[in-house]
Design an enzyme around this catalytic site. Structure first.
Site, PDB file in Angstrom:
ATOM      1  N   GLU A 170       0.837  -1.212   0.000  1.00 46.46           N
ATOM      2  CA  GLU A 170       0.000   0.000   0.000  1.00 46.46           C
ATOM      3  C   GLU A 170       0.871   1.261   0.000  1.00 46.46           C
ATOM      4  OE1 GLU A 170      -2.728  -0.336   3.382  1.00 46.46           O
ATOM      5  OE2 GLU A 170      -4.252  -0.892   1.936  1.00 46.46           O
ATOM      6  N   GLU A 203      -6.713  -7.914  -0.539  1.00 45.14           N
ATOM      7  CA  GLU A 203      -7.068  -7.923   0.890  1.00 45.14           C
ATOM      8  C   GLU A 203      -8.562  -7.641   1.012  1.00 45.14           C
ATOM      9  OE1 GLU A 203      -4.753  -5.492   3.483  1.00 45.14           O
ATOM     10  OE2 GLU A 203      -2.876  -5.951   2.464  1.00 45.14           O
TER      11      GLU A 203
HETATM   12  C1  NDJ Z   1      -6.753   1.986  10.637  1.00 45.88           C
HETATM   13  C2  NDJ Z   1      -5.617   1.849   9.714  1.00 45.88           C
HETATM   14  C3  NDJ Z   1      -5.237   0.398   9.450  1.00 45.88           C
HETATM   15  C4  NDJ Z   1      -4.261   0.313   8.309  1.00 45.88           C
HETATM   16  N1  NDJ Z   1      -4.236  -1.045   7.758  1.00 45.88           N
HETATM   17  C5  NDJ Z   1      -4.951  -1.451   6.725  1.00 45.88           C
HETATM   18  S1  NDJ Z   1      -5.949  -0.536   5.964  1.00 45.88           S
HETATM   19  N2  NDJ Z   1      -4.707  -2.697   6.205  1.00 45.88           N
HETATM   20  C6  NDJ Z   1      -4.042  -2.844   4.914  1.00 45.88           C
HETATM   21  C7  NDJ Z   1      -2.646  -3.383   5.152  1.00 45.88           C
HETATM   22  O1  NDJ Z   1      -2.046  -3.687   3.899  1.00 45.88           O
HETATM   23  C8  NDJ Z   1      -2.685  -4.642   5.991  1.00 45.88           C
HETATM   24  O2  NDJ Z   1      -1.356  -5.027   6.276  1.00 45.88           O
HETATM   25  C9  NDJ Z   1      -3.463  -4.410   7.304  1.00 45.88           C
HETATM   26  O3  NDJ Z   1      -2.799  -3.436   8.079  1.00 45.88           O
HETATM   27  C10 NDJ Z   1      -4.867  -3.921   6.964  1.00 45.88           C
HETATM   28  C11 NDJ Z   1      -5.728  -3.740   8.192  1.00 45.88           C
HETATM   29  O4  NDJ Z   1      -5.765  -4.962   8.895  1.00 45.88           O
END
Ligand code: NDJ
Length: 650
Positions: free
Chosen positions: A184, A262
């Protein structure tokens, strides 16, 4: 099994190879003409689930992977946390619970293909998003950019890891069908194209040009996270607008299969916030709609597991929010490895689109409950300082951070002495919100209270000249997402008592795991019994398991906050007083049977109940209704915070 060695035939027989079903044409590619993947030339769609080997005891990997296969998945997706494998620069660990290759082999035995995500940053609610804390020994390093210091560390790590993965690539006889570059990246402020290009070049150089490399971003991150030459994928959950997001994805990948890397089956939990869940109906409906479109999907998480030890990460949403020890994630397979109604509902959906293995899912594992057990007091933490910090303290005029004293996680004790008598309760605070993250303050060994990042900024202390001021600093886990600056830990500013800046500090990096693992079994003589058993104090007891036993859930009713070890294994943090998690998952394999005595050690950081008792329950408590709403406001001038207004008892 490890990848098969290439077939070796006498040279005269080599022409026979042409009769074999193209033994050396193992391939996994994107078919842009028909918007699909091809596996060995045949149309293929993956239905995948995330499972993190670093959150599951190795002895349970096969069990979890088998259940994923029996759920109808054909692929497992997982990260590789850099900080889990390179504890110090140039020191690598791929043994035991870190044996990533044994996990790849277990996935192969379970007949699961693999989507691998080695980062270097992985997010994942994991400490510092998987980046090693020792990177911050260069305080001005720019993480996740083309900063030469950062890239040098990344290159040396990947030059060790990626060649080890090469034989495991699908076309080389292994089970890895694709590899993600970064994670991301489009959600990160730097948006450094040369950094992503560097990574893509490094992955190509070390993995060859056949493996499918891809990126994953939320819809808002596609612009900066995608890169020419890497297949673009997206992530979103059941409540998001699939049609709109896939239409946006098509702007980056006009042809090829749609992929959600995801698809959130649940969500993470923070200490002090309500437990997160996602409904079975919403999750199954979303999956069905994506499968109808022919998309390939990875469900994040399919089995969440546990943040054992000090490995949890944290987020910043207005304030610092550490992730809980449980990573149950309301996932289809529960933290204890049990199939849930969500799993069976998803299995039904998958069965509409592809064949699923015949046969039943294993039933929930046996659970056991017993207790209460009364723990005896071993002594306050300060009494064990010589064992906790055998090399002695580091001396400095101003307090030094965890990174500066090379302590990655856990605790550092900060000590100074009053140079004058403070005869009246006097304000004690740390400027600039400089407690990262919690400070347990003692004067001459007597617990005075807690300071907390964003939450509680002042205490009132008094003491005679020469009095010892001890501050046990707890690192509650480094920011794993969205941090716009490096999350240094420790006392980041010198505390102020009244009008005086306190200087002349001793820093004791504490090796608590070592103490519990090696010293306590020696039944160290009971150390000084604290006047009032409050503040950082060790308790322990031993207990046998009668009969076969089973998984269990440790409950510490009336305790406040601390850390638990069972037979020397760091089970993780508890924070009964704050919730929403009130039990810690104890996998049966951690426990000794046959009448052998198990040892449980608890480090309570604040206050124990009148009876220091614990219980083992046969079910988890992850959603305790939060009885307290902490209301704090910072006054502009002195950063003082009002005392917590507890709206109701807990
Ligand atoms: C509240 C912000 C959380 C950020 N993480 C997000 S969107 N996510 C996308 C990320 O790639 C994954 O590793 C996980 O961290 C998942 C949430 O479980």
């Amino acid at each position: 099994m490890a990848p098969k060695k290439p077939l070796r035939l006498p040279v005269l027989l080599l022409p026979l190879l042409t009769l074999l079903p193209q033994a050396d044409t193992r391939s996994f590619v994107v078919d842009r003409e028909n918007d699909r993947f091809l596996l060995d030339g045949a149309p293929f769609r993956y239905v995948s689930g995330s499972l993190h080997y670093f959150r599951v005891p190795r002895v349970l990997w096969a069990d979890r992977l088998f259940k994923m296969r029996m759920s109808g998945l054909n692929t497992v997706q997982f990260y590789v946390p850099w900080n889990y494998h390179e504890p110090e620069p140039g020191v690598y660990n791929f043994n035991g619970s870190r044996d990533l290759f044994a996990f790849l082999n277990e996935a192969s035995v379970a007949n699961l293909l693999v989507i691998l995500r080695p980062g270097p940053y992985i997010c994942a609610e994991w400490d510092m998003g998987g980046l090693p804390a020792w990177l911050l020994q260069k305080p001005d390093i720019h993480l996740r950019t083309s900063d030469p210091d950062f890239l040098a560390a990344v290159d040396s790590w990947f030059k060790v890891l990626l060649p080890k993965l090469y034989p495991w690539l699908y076309h080389n006889g292994g089970n890895i069908i694709s590899i993600q570059v970064e994670n991301e990246y489009g959600s990160y402020r730097a948006c450094d194209l040369s950094y992503m290009r560097h990574l893509a070049g490094l992955f190509r150089a070390l993995l060859g040009d056949r493996i499918l490399l891809f990126t994953t971003d939320g819809p808002e991150g596609l612009k900066c996270g995608s890169l020419q030459g890497l297949y673009t994928t997206v992530d979103f959950g059941p409540a998001d607008n699939m049609t709109k997001i896939f239409a946006l994805l098509r702007k980056y990948e006009p042809r090829g299969p749609l992929v959600n890397s995801e698809y959130y089956t649940g969500w993470l939990d923070y200490w002090g916030q309500n437990h997160s869940t996602r409904s079975v109906l919403a999750v199954t409906t979303g999956l069905e709609n994506m499968l109808k479109l022919g998309a390939s999907v990875n469900m994040y998480m399919f089995h969440g597991g546990t943040n054992f030890g000090f490995w949890n990460g944290a987020d910043e949403k207005g304030r610092f929010l550490p992730i809980t020890t449980s990573y149950d994630y309301d996932a289809p397979i529960s933290e204890a490895g049990d199939p849930t109604p969500k799993l069976f509902a998803l299995r039904n959906v998958i069965s509409e689109f592809q064949e699923i293995p015949l046969g039943p899912l294993p039933p929930p594992s046996p659970k056991m409950m017993f207790g209460p057990l009364t723990l005896h007091l071993d002594g306050d933490l300060l009494a064990f300082l010589d064992f906790l910090c055998p090399q002695g303290p580091i001396r400095s005029i101003l307090p030094m951070s965890f990174e500066a004293v090379k302590q990655d996680r856990g605790f550092v004790l900060y000590r100074t002495y009053l140079t004058y008598t403070v005869s009246e309760p006097t304000q004690f605070w740390v400027p600039n919100n400089g407690v990262h993250d919690r400070a347990y303050v003692m004067v001459d060994g007597v617990f005075q209270g807690v300071l907390e990042r964003n939450m509680k900024h002042q205490l009132f202390l008094m003491g005679k000249v020469g009095a010892k001021v001890d501050i046990l600093l707890e690192n509650m886990g480094r920011l794993s997402f969205g941090s716009n600056s490096s999350d240094f830990k420790g006392l980041l500013e010198p505390p102020i008592l009244g009008q005086t800046v306190l200087t002349q500090w001793l820093m004791f990096p504490l090796k608590v795991d070592k103490l519990v693992k090696w010293w306590f079994p020696l039944q160290l003589m009971k150390r000084s019994r604290p006047q009032v058993p409050s503040g950082p104090t060790f308790y322990s007891t031993t207990f046998p398991i009668l009969g076969e036993g089973g998984d269990t859930f440790l409950f510490l009713p009336g305790w406040t906050k601390g850390q638990v070890w069972i037979n020397g294994f760091n089970l993780g943090r508890y924070w009964t007083k704050r919730g929403p998690q009130e039990t810690l998952y104890v996998p049966r394999p951690l426990l000794l049977s046959g009448g052998a005595l198990n040892k449980i050690t608890v480090l309570e950081l604040e206050n124990v109940p009148p009876q220091p008792q614990i219980q083992f329950l046969d079910r988890p408590i992850l959603n305790s209704t939060l009885h307290k709403t902490y209301i704090y406001s910072l006054s502009a001038d002195t950063q003082s915070a009002f005392e917590p207004m507890e709206l109701s008892g807990h």
